[in-house]
Design a protein around this motif. Sequence first.
Motif, PDB file in Angstrom:
ATOM      1  N   LEU A  53       0.934  -1.687  -0.142  1.00  0.00           N
ATOM      2  CA  LEU A  53       0.233   0.206  -0.430  1.00  0.00           C
ATOM      3  C   LEU A  53       1.208   1.160  -0.123  1.00  0.00           C
ATOM      4  CD1 LEU A  53      -2.933  -0.886   2.599  1.00  0.00           C
ATOM      5  CD2 LEU A  53      -3.015  -0.302  -0.341  1.00  0.00           C
ATOM      6  N   HIS A  57       1.330   0.660  -4.652  1.00  0.00           N
ATOM      7  CA  HIS A  57       0.573   1.197  -4.953  1.00  0.00           C
ATOM      8  C   HIS A  57       0.665   2.181  -5.843  1.00  0.00           C
ATOM      9  CE1 HIS A  57      -3.819   1.019  -5.513  1.00  0.00           C
ATOM     10  NE2 HIS A  57      -3.907   2.105  -5.121  1.00  0.00           N
ATOM     11  N   THR A  66      -6.633   5.346  -4.138  1.00  0.00           N
ATOM     12  CA  THR A  66      -7.222   5.517  -3.027  1.00  0.00           C
ATOM     13  C   THR A  66      -5.490   6.579  -2.456  1.00  0.00           C
ATOM     14  OG1 THR A  66      -7.487   3.626  -3.081  1.00  0.00           O
ATOM     15  CG2 THR A  66      -6.524   3.633  -0.710  1.00  0.00           C
ATOM     16  N   ARG A  71      -4.105   4.718   3.201  1.00  0.00           N
ATOM     17  CA  ARG A  71      -3.343   3.806   2.640  1.00  0.00           C
ATOM     18  C   ARG A  71      -2.449   3.452   4.056  1.00  0.00           C
ATOM     19  NH1 ARG A  71       0.007   4.914  -1.616  1.00  0.00           N
ATOM     20  NH2 ARG A  71      -0.982   6.539  -1.874  1.00  0.00           N
ATOM     21  N   SER A  75      -2.661   0.362   6.758  1.00  0.00           N
ATOM     22  CA  SER A  75      -1.240  -0.062   7.016  1.00  0.00           C
ATOM     23  C   SER A  75      -1.559  -0.462   8.964  1.00  0.00           C
ATOM     24  CB  SER A  75      -0.294   0.702   6.757  1.00  0.00           C
ATOM     25  OG  SER A  75      -0.064   0.062   5.316  1.00  0.00           O
TER      26      SER A  75
END
Length: 183
Positions: A53, A57, A66, A71, A75
Motif C-alpha cells: 500500500l 501501489h 486511494t 493507505r 497499514s
Amino acid sequence: MFIGQMGCEAFNFLLKRLIKEERPRQMYGKGYGMPSSHAQFLTFFSVSISLFLLVRHTNSNPAAATPLVLRLLFSVLTLMTAALVAASRVYLNYHTPKQVLIGCAAGFVTAIAWFFVTGIARRRGWIDYALNTDIATLFRIRDLVIDEDLVEAGWRDWDRRPRRREYHKRTSKANGAGEAKQL
C-alpha cells in the motif's frame, strides 16, 4: 502474496524443526513453540500489505487513487492486528514472549525478503511472463500492483457484455433520443 505466505509457512516449519523449543509448561498443545507461527504469519501479512500500500501501489488516474492517509491508516490497522494476535499468544500461554518475538522477527524478515524478490522479478519481466501462461489464465491470476482505475476497468468490462449492449439498443429505441435509462 499467496506464494510469499506459503514461503513463510515453509520457513516456520523449518525453524520449528531446527530450534525444537517446547511450548510453555502450562500449555498442553502439541508441536514445538519456537517460533510462534501465528505471530510470524500475521507479521508477514501485515508488513506485506503495508509495503504494497505504501510503496508499490500506484494509480495512473490521480482522481481515483486511494489517498495516502487511507493507505497509511489501513497499514497501521493491519500492524496493530498483528501485534494484538502476537500478544494474545503470550496471554493465552500458547507461547513464551521470546517465541512470539522470534516469530514476529521471522515474519518481518520474510516479508521484506519477499518484497525485494517480487521487485526483482517485476523488473526482469518474470511476473508478466508468469501471468501470461495458460495456468495463470485458467486460475484467473492477475497482478495486484495496479496502475489502472479498477472502477473504470470494471465498468468498461461490464459495458462490453452483449446483454448490456442489447439493453442500450432497447432503451435507445424506447427513448427516441438515444439515451439509456438508469438501471
